[in-house]
Design a protein around this motif. Structure first.
Motif, PDB file in Angstrom:
ATOM      1  N   SER A  75      63.324 -37.809 -42.686  1.00  0.00           N
ATOM      2  CA  SER A  75      62.571 -37.140 -43.741  1.00  0.00           C
ATOM      3  C   SER A  75      63.340 -37.274 -45.054  1.00  0.00           C
ATOM      4  CB  SER A  75      62.380 -35.657 -43.401  1.00  0.00           C
ATOM      5  OG  SER A  75      63.636 -34.989 -43.424  1.00  0.00           O
ATOM      6  N   TRP A 112      58.161 -44.804 -48.266  1.00  0.00           N
ATOM      7  CA  TRP A 112      57.532 -43.857 -47.346  1.00  0.00           C
ATOM      8  C   TRP A 112      56.468 -42.977 -47.994  1.00  0.00           C
ATOM      9  CZ3 TRP A 112      59.025 -46.246 -43.373  1.00  0.00           C
ATOM     10  CH2 TRP A 112      60.334 -46.722 -43.251  1.00  0.00           C
ATOM     11  N   ASN A 119      56.043 -35.458 -44.119  1.00  0.00           N
ATOM     12  CA  ASN A 119      56.192 -36.909 -44.137  1.00  0.00           C
ATOM     13  C   ASN A 119      57.441 -37.258 -43.339  1.00  0.00           C
ATOM     14  OD1 ASN A 119      56.108 -39.613 -44.660  1.00  0.00           O
ATOM     15  ND2 ASN A 119      56.245 -39.438 -46.889  1.00  0.00           N
TER      16      ASN A 119
END
Length: 228
Positions: A75, A112, A119
């Protein structure tokens, strides 16, 4: 969550152009993939990079390292924690620390997407996205642009070279052991002079992403490879 001082730093320096060494890294690579690409004519299909199991094993190893909080996924918190480990060494100026965090932030967003608690990047997603990046002529140029900051953070005596003790510090910031650092340094210190320059460091770090040649010493840059 992102620490407040880091958010402030990003806001303050987000419009500051990144130094040249953070971007112009493509010319240092002599990976087997880049050499083979030059042999193909424009009207022929380029070979895909990142197809070998060896390359996938390297990327799984790196996913494990970037999973700083060891929850199985990557992350933005992991990126922030990693940046904090290197800035906490105390060798980067406030300006360079802010630039470093901004590079990590840009890298995350470009690779990303949105920064939010949901996420989360699994190992397979990590491999898939890096495979795509590796085969995009524009995106591949940005691979490893954070590497100079890692080097400068642990170059505590500002000589422009890392010795074994400083490489051990680099590995500690990654959550790896001194023993792993010693083994890796013995491999990547090709000429045996006990020093690793900034150019060598960046070159090896980028080659780790780019090469599928198991004989390249860059295979040990991030420590021992995982078994699977």
């Amino acid at each position: 969550m992102v620490p407040n001082f880091q958010i402030k730093a990003v806001r303050q320096y987000s419009k500051t152009p990144m130094p040249a060494y953070a971007y112009d890294l493509e010319s240092d690579s002599d990976s087997d993939g880049e050499t083979s690409h030059r042999r193909y004519k424009d009207n022929k299909k380029m070979p895909q990079r990142g197809e070998s199991e060896f390359w996938r094993r390297k990327m799984r190893t790196l996913h494990n390292i970037l999973d700083v909080n060891r929850d199985g996924v990557i992350s933005f918190d992991d990126y922030s924690l990693l940046a904090k480990r290197f800035t906490d060494v105390g060798n980067l100026s406030p300006e360079m620390s802010a630039e470093f965090f901004d590079v990590m932030k840009q890298t995350w967003e470009e690779q990303w997407g949105e920064i939010n608690p949901y996420n989360l990047v699994t190992a397979e997603q990590f491999l898939t996205e890096l495979h795509h990046k590796l085969n995009d002529k524009d995106l591949v140029k940005k691979i490893g642009r954070f590497l100079p900051y890692l080097f400068k953070a642990v170059d505590i005596d500002h000589t422009g070279h890392l010795n074994l003790d400083q490489y051990k510090l680099f590995f500690r910031c990654l959550g790896l052991t001194d023993e792993d650092a010693a083994v890796s340094f013995a491999v990547i210190d090709r000429n045996g002079d006990g020093q690793l320059s900034l150019n060598e460091f960046v070159h090896l770090g980028r080659q780790y992403f780019l090469s599928e040649n198991e004989r390249k010493i860059s295979r040990m840059f991030w420590g021992p490879l995982i078994k699977h």
